[in-house]
Motif scaffolding. Structure first.
Motif, PDB file in Angstrom:
ATOM      1  N   UNK A 194      29.008  56.583  16.516  1.00 21.78           N
ATOM      2  CA  UNK A 194      28.457  55.690  17.538  1.00 21.78           C
ATOM      3  C   UNK A 194      27.698  56.478  18.602  1.00 21.78           C
ATOM      4  N   UNK A 195      28.221  57.643  18.969  1.00 22.91           N
ATOM      5  CA  UNK A 195      27.524  58.482  19.952  1.00 22.91           C
ATOM      6  C   UNK A 195      26.184  58.970  19.412  1.00 22.91           C
ATOM      7  N   UNK A 196      26.160  59.314  18.121  1.00 21.66           N
ATOM      8  CA  UNK A 196      24.908  59.742  17.519  1.00 21.66           C
ATOM      9  C   UNK A 196      23.912  58.575  17.434  1.00 21.66           C
ATOM     10  N   UNK A 197      24.413  57.392  17.097  1.00 20.08           N
ATOM     11  CA  UNK A 197      23.537  56.216  17.060  1.00 20.08           C
ATOM     12  C   UNK A 197      22.961  55.927  18.445  1.00 20.08           C
ATOM     13  N   UNK A 198      23.767  56.142  19.477  1.00 15.39           N
ATOM     14  CA  UNK A 198      23.266  55.915  20.833  1.00 15.39           C
ATOM     15  C   UNK A 198      22.145  56.887  21.173  1.00 15.39           C
ATOM     16  N   UNK A 199      22.302  58.150  20.805  1.00 14.95           N
ATOM     17  CA  UNK A 199      21.242  59.135  21.074  1.00 14.95           C
ATOM     18  C   UNK A 199      19.961  58.765  20.323  1.00 14.95           C
ATOM     19  N   UNK A 200      20.110  58.376  19.063  1.00 14.40           N
ATOM     20  CA  UNK A 200      18.931  57.988  18.278  1.00 14.40           C
ATOM     21  C   UNK A 200      18.272  56.743  18.846  1.00 14.40           C
ATOM     22  N   UNK A 201      19.083  55.783  19.277  1.00 15.59           N
ATOM     23  CA  UNK A 201      18.535  54.546  19.842  1.00 15.59           C
ATOM     24  C   UNK A 201      17.808  54.828  21.156  1.00 15.59           C
TER      25      UNK A 201
END
Length: 425
Positions: A194-201
């Protein structure tokens, strides 16, 4: 149009209404919209197109040029026409007298293209505004998915502690401890994802205004805040005023101007010429004048007139097709919103609280030795799955709401937004 866009911008931020106050360095949806409006090339490109079309209007307003001509005859011949003995020099001024309203038709066509550009810009702005909201929502979604993972980690840590306590007391095998630790590791993995998805988003959001290394933090919104909508019949009535349909009004003016320009070609232009001729012999001067009218202009103009009439008639079919497409899209988005809204409400009011009560009771029963680890772990998994299901339903509702607002350009909020988080309060 600008008031409708402003209203839409305010409503697209609806799911932020229940968010707590954030520090000044947090990026809000309004901040993101302002950055896109200032920097996105699609909106700047419209201004450049306007300059091109304005130059086209100036060109269309020009009348046929005056042509100055000069000619010499009967020179460098033989006999009496040797050298310049019998030379005749002529100076002329010529041009074309336009008939049939061609000048006004050209101006009207060029101006209609400029007028249509304003509606096209609003349509692009509306699409970009919706895209900003979707990408911003993706960041908020990743934050909420991380929160769900954090809650799951807290549950799993209690399970690990309970399993170790039971193992130390000799009431359960060590395999139970290993299974609980593995479930905890999976929950921690989900948090990392989820943290990685947030950075990508965030990177995807920042790309809209050209930022390559975003350092901002996004203000966390509340995707569970779902406003009430007007009836579908009221929503569909606004489709006639959406920029995608209003554009057809501008396109109709353009095609009508093309038709008028084509019809003007049926009236022939008159080419005229006046001048003076000097005769070397006798040193005499004579005045000359001529006019020429092309024949068959009406028949030559007919193919272009028929093509322009066909394009104008085809516009109504294109508008009907677009209207059906927009209506179908609106109906789908409206249905998805209501379905997801109902799912969020029921999960928040019924399912998640009851699973929370069951999980708490299972924890007490496990520590008392009344149930097995698998029964407790199963209830924890079901509670986490229900939270994820509710979050996904809320995000689906927000995406459908953004689409409805993009199509209609209206907020359509009847009452206060609901807050059906379904979390333990």
């Amino acid at each position: 149009m600008h008031m409708r866009i402003a209203a839409l911008a305010a409503c697209l931020a609806a799911f932020l209404a229940c968010a707590p106050a954030m520090a000044a360095d947090r990026l809000t949806l309004d901040d993101a919209i302002r950055r896109v409006e200032q920097a996105h090339p699609d909106l700047r490109l419209v201004g450049a197109k306007r300059d091109v079309l304005a130059a086209g209007l100036d060109q269309a307003s020009l009348r046929p040029p005056l042509v100055l001509g000069a000619s010499v005859e009967n020179v460098m011949g033989t006999g009496d026409r040797r050298f310049l003995d019998s030379a005749e020099a002529t100076v002329t001024l010529a041009s074309v007298f336009e008939r049939g309203g061609k000048l006004e038709a050209r101006r009207t066509l060029a101006q209609s293209r400029i007028d249509a550009l304003a509606v096209d810009r609003e349509a692009k702005r509306l699409d970009l505004l919706a895209e900003v909201a979707r990408r911003y929502l993706a960041v908020v979604a990743a934050q909420r998915q991380r929160d769900v993972a954090v809650q799951d980690i807290a549950q799993r840590r209690r399970t690990v502690a309970g399993a170790r306590h039971r193992f130390t007391a000799g009431a359960s095998p060590q395999s139970v401890v290993f299974a609980a630790e593995a479930a905890l590791s999976r929950a921690e993995l989900e948090r990392a994802r989820a943290q990685q998805r947030e950075r990508s988003a965030r990177q995807h959001l920042a790309a809209l205004w050209g930022e390559r290394d975003p350092q901002f933090a996004v203000a966390s919104g509340n995707p569970y805040a779902l406003p009430a909508l007007e009836a579908f019949s009221a929503l569909s009535a606004w489709l006639d005023r959406t920029p995608e349909i209003v554009q057809f009004t501008g396109e109709r003016r353009i095609r009508e101007a093309r038709l008028q320009l084509a019809r003007s070609q049926a009236t022939p232009d008159w080419s005229w010429e006046v001048g003076a001729r000097h005769f070397r012999e006798g040193n005499d001067v004579g005045v000359l004048a001529s006019i020429s009218i092309p024949l068959g202009s009406r028949s030559r103009a007919q193919p272009e007139i028929r093509a322009a009439e066909a394009e104008l008639a085809m516009l109504e079919i294109e508008r009907e097709s677009r209207d059906l497409s927009l209506y179908s899209t609106l109906a789908d988005a409206h249905g998805r919103y209501l379905s997801a809204q109902l799912e969020v409400r029921l999960l928040g009011r019924e399912v998640i609280p009851k699973l929370g009560q069951a999980e708490n009771a299972a924890e007490r029963a496990y520590r008392a030795g009344a149930i097995s680890y698998l029964e407790w772990a199963q209830l924890q998994s079901e509670r986490t799955i229900a939270r994820k299901q509710q979050l996904e339903a809320a995000l689906e509702a927000q995406r459908a709401l953004i689409e409805i607002q993009r199509l209609t350009g209206q907020p359509f909020v009847e009452g206060a937004a609901t807050n059906e988080q379904g979390e333990d309060q």
